[in-house]
Design an enzyme around this catalytic site. Sequence first.
Site, PDB file in Angstrom:
ATOM      1  CG  ASP A 207      53.395 -29.808  43.876  1.00 41.11           C
ATOM      2  OD1 ASP A 207      52.442 -29.424  43.175  1.00 41.11           O
ATOM      3  OD2 ASP A 207      53.286 -30.710  44.729  1.00 41.11           O
ATOM      4  CB  SER A 231      49.373 -31.821  42.668  1.00 43.25           C
ATOM      5  OG  SER A 231      49.901 -30.738  43.405  1.00 43.25           O
ATOM      6  CD  GLN A 281      50.005 -28.573  40.586  1.00 41.68           C
ATOM      7  OE1 GLN A 281      49.378 -27.970  41.448  1.00 41.68           O
ATOM      8  NE2 GLN A 281      51.223 -29.069  40.803  1.00 41.68           N
TER       9      GLN A 281
END
Length: 290
Positions: A207, A231, A281
């Site tokens: 991430d 995110s 993502q």
Amino acid sequence: MNEALKEVLDLLDLEQIELDIYRGRSPAERIQRVFGGQVAAQALVAAGRTVPEGRQVHSLHAYFIRPGDPSVPIVYNVDRTRDGRSFTTRRITAIQHGKAIFTMSASFHIPEGGPGHQASVMPEVPPAESLPTYAERMRNAAGDDPGMREWLARPRPVDFRYATPLTWEAHADPQLRNASTRVWFRYDADLPDDPLLHIVLAAYASDFTLVDTVLLARGLAWGASRVTAASLDHAMWFHRPLRVDDWVLYAQEAPWSGAARGLARGEMFTASGELAVSVVQECLIREANG
């Protein structure tokens, strides 16, 4: 093993407070919200503790619902959705202040043999050891800012070595804008031979740079642009075991952005060129006017 990595490993040692209920904490830092990779990693640890021995995680699908509050613990509730003959499914909800901040579905599989193929080819990039560290690359951006230089001097749990421009470099030079990121990463310690630990740490690292790949394509940079980014959802597929105390190449692309969102894809390759993990993502990207 440096103190930053010890802290991450300690964060992943969740406290069990009831059957299928676990509690995790965040680092004692003055940050506005909990790092998404930390929540995903802790949720995966919670799920893994409820899975029969010998089953390995092969996929996860997660949504970031609310910003996490780093000043209070996070409670992880695990729902034992299904225990089949070959697959185990778990659903995990992370809760703070009585509300869900994050949800994840994770699937575990008994190892099986069979034919396979790999269409993706590891990109050609310089060896990790030949590239400067992230802190070394960022020193020019820090300038004479003492706070920034102190932050760069801190030990980091993950050693990132970029083979492509950083966002602030592309912001300063539009010719460096690119919709792709190539970065080596490694946890600089001899970690235990626990397959779930290496998968969890890969999820933690996954991430860090995906949002930056979208920013890089747009010529935006943290601090240099008036941008808000976070995110929104995160999915990973684990194709084969990998060790994150060896170098892993994380190749990322940003095929699209618009409507205050951006999409990023990533592939993690072992140093020998084997595709180990695929990542997708979607993130929030908002630019302030004026």
